[in-house]
Design an enzyme around this catalytic site. Structure first.
Site, PDB file in Angstrom:
ATOM      1  N   ASP A  42       0.823  -1.209   0.000  1.00 43.05           N
ATOM      2  CA  ASP A  42       0.000   0.000   0.000  1.00 43.05           C
ATOM      3  C   ASP A  42       0.861   1.264   0.000  1.00 43.05           C
ATOM      4  O   ASP A  42       2.106   1.196  -0.002  1.00 43.05           O
ATOM      5  CB  ASP A  42      -0.928  -0.063   1.234  1.00 43.05           C
ATOM      6  CG  ASP A  42      -2.319   0.432   0.925  1.00 43.05           C
ATOM      7  OD1 ASP A  42      -2.459   1.304   0.066  1.00 43.05           O
ATOM      8  OD2 ASP A  42      -3.269  -0.051   1.582  1.00 43.05           O
ATOM      9  N   ASP A  90      -9.959   3.252  -4.013  1.00 41.63           N
ATOM     10  CA  ASP A  90     -10.692   2.090  -3.509  1.00 41.63           C
ATOM     11  C   ASP A  90     -12.106   2.007  -4.108  1.00 41.63           C
ATOM     12  O   ASP A  90     -12.810   3.010  -4.196  1.00 41.63           O
ATOM     13  CB  ASP A  90     -10.814   2.164  -1.985  1.00 41.63           C
ATOM     14  CG  ASP A  90      -9.489   1.852  -1.306  1.00 41.63           C
ATOM     15  OD1 ASP A  90      -8.450   1.820  -2.004  1.00 41.63           O
ATOM     16  OD2 ASP A  90      -9.501   1.636  -0.089  1.00 41.63           O
TER      17      ASP A  90
HETATM   18  C1  GAL Z   1      -6.153   1.041   1.171  1.00 42.47           C
HETATM   19  C2  GAL Z   1      -6.192   0.023   0.042  1.00 42.47           C
HETATM   20  C3  GAL Z   1      -7.289  -0.967   0.385  1.00 42.47           C
HETATM   21  C4  GAL Z   1      -6.972  -1.644   1.697  1.00 42.47           C
HETATM   22  C5  GAL Z   1      -6.765  -0.599   2.796  1.00 42.47           C
HETATM   23  C6  GAL Z   1      -6.263  -1.239   4.076  1.00 42.47           C
HETATM   24  O1  GAL Z   1      -5.181   1.998   0.911  1.00 42.47           O
HETATM   25  O2  GAL Z   1      -6.413   0.655  -1.179  1.00 42.47           O
HETATM   26  O3  GAL Z   1      -7.447  -1.913  -0.660  1.00 42.47           O
HETATM   27  O4  GAL Z   1      -5.836  -2.443   1.547  1.00 42.47           O
HETATM   28  O5  GAL Z   1      -5.840   0.388   2.392  1.00 42.47           O
HETATM   29  O6  GAL Z   1      -5.933  -0.314   5.048  1.00 42.47           O
END
Ligand code: GAL
Length: 382
Positions: A126, A183
């Site tokens: 991430d 997301d």
């Molecule tokens: C976001 C990511 C999500 C998930 C989340 C967890 O940045 O895009 O898919 O992994 O973090 O904290």
């Protein structure tokens, strides 16, 4: 080569968020096998954020949450492997993960070694809490190097949300798949928005380094961590078809322990999956329909398949039922070629053809048509 076609699997984030455990992962692994998901190609089981203790151990290594994973991570990975699945985990390029757990910045090589010891096959990486003075390419390349030299084949998923023009540098970090978008949440608006955003990334997606539109929300019906409004089966069908047609990785985000039959049938549709997993891995291309991309428009993608067939997807994300005309010369098949298409719509099994070089079909609002087509001779006078 770690992966040639778009990766497939299940990920804990969409439904479970923080609420993950050893028991949930084992049960999900069981279901992936017993309910036919593995057979259909979903072979990675991925634990997302929130699996860590808030502090690293005295040896500097990440520690799995002692309540959620009381036996540590290796036995979980072993169990997942014993079912014939591959095991995935999550970390972040910044100082903390997006949910505030310890992340891999300046621990890249230690963490890659830890993951290799546990038997990890997939790392989702991430982009939160990026340290000042560092850019995405540097951070992702570091982890790319750490994984490539850790002694185990680990698929690298760069989840930097398309930020900082991810598409232009992420392949230099060795990412096998990379997030082209922010997301996805479980709503029609979010699905439409993702489909629209994809246009700028599609030409950067390629065999072994696929642009990802985010985990599927098919079957969530508004429940769970990214539940929001929820969708109906029609939009789930269109969502799944779009992801499949555009070579996006296919990661299920629903709770497959309790999933409606209609959603399961969408996720397990072998003909749709075959278009996504076509071994030729040709790049899909947009041929434009009525009006181009605007709120009431309808994207239309074409993808050549190995063996000379062609896939064609028409996605009516608009709120109106539409009659769609597709001149075959937009695909490259003008009448002068002497060829036309014999088209099988894979959701209904119905056959359609083009007349005088134009294919016409009716697509209700939120629905799609996904064809597998054979190139055949035009038969004049028939
Ligand atoms: C976001 C990511 C999500 C998930 C989340 C967890 O940045 O895009 O898919 O992994 O973090 O904290």
């Amino acid at each position: 080569m770690i992966v040639r076609t778009p990766p497939m699997g299940w990920n804990s984030w969409n439904t479970f968020g923080h609420d993950i455990s050893d028991e949930l992962i084992r049960k999900t692994a069981d279901i992936m096998v017993s309910e036919g998901y593995l057979d259909a190609g979903y072979n990675y089981l991925v634990i997302d954020d929130c699996w860590q203790e808030p502090e690293r151990g005295a040896d500097g290594r990440l520690v799995p949450d002692r309540k959620k994973f009381p036996n540590g991570m290796k036995p979980v990975a072993d169990y997942v492997h014993s079912k014939g699945l591959k095991f995935g985990i999550y970390s972040c390029a910044g100082t903390l993960t997006c949910e505030g757990f310890p992340a891999s910045y300046e621990h890249e090589f230690t963490d890659a070694a830890t993951f290799a010891d546990w038997g990890v096959d997939f790392l989702k990486y991430d982009y939160c809490f990026k340290p000042i003075g560092f850019d995405g390419p540097t951070l992702y390349r570091r982890m790319g190097m750490a994984l490539a030299s850790c002694g185990r084949d680990i698929l690298f998923y760069g989840c930097s949300w398309g930020a900082d023009e991810t598409r232009k540098w992420i392949k230099s970090a060795g990412a096998h798949m990379w997030r082209a978008t922010g997301d996805l949440v479980d709503s029609v608006g979010s699905i439409k928005e993702h489909a629209k955003m994809f246009e700028q990334s599609v030409k950067y997606s390629s065999t072994g380094s696929f642009a990802d539109l985010d985990m599927l929300t098919v079957g969530m019906y508004g429940k769970g961590n990214v539940g929001v409004g929820g969708c109906d089966d029609l939009i789930y069908k269109t969502h799944f078809s779009f992801w499949a047609m555009t070579n996006s990785p296919l990661f299920i985000g629903a709770d497959i322990r309790n999933i409606k039959k209609e959603a399961k049938d969408i996720l397990l549709n072998r003909e749709v999956i075959a278009i996504n997993q076509d071994p030729g891995c040709w790049q899909p291309y947009e041929i434009g329909t009525k009006g181009g991309w605007n709120p009431s428009s309808i994207p239309c993608y074409v993808k050549m398949l190995e063996g000379g067939e062609i896939a064609l997807g028409i996605f009516n994300f608009s709120e109106e039922d539409c009659k769609i005309s597709t001149p075959l010369d937009r695909i490259g098949l003008s009448m002068g070629t002497g060829k036309t298409l014999e088209m099988r719509e894979v959701w209904t099994g119905e056959t359609e053809t083009a007349t005088n070089g134009v294919h016409k079909t009716f697509v209700p609002a939120h629905d799609c048509k996904l064809y597998r087509c054979r190139i055949v001779d035009i038969k004049y006078g028939v």
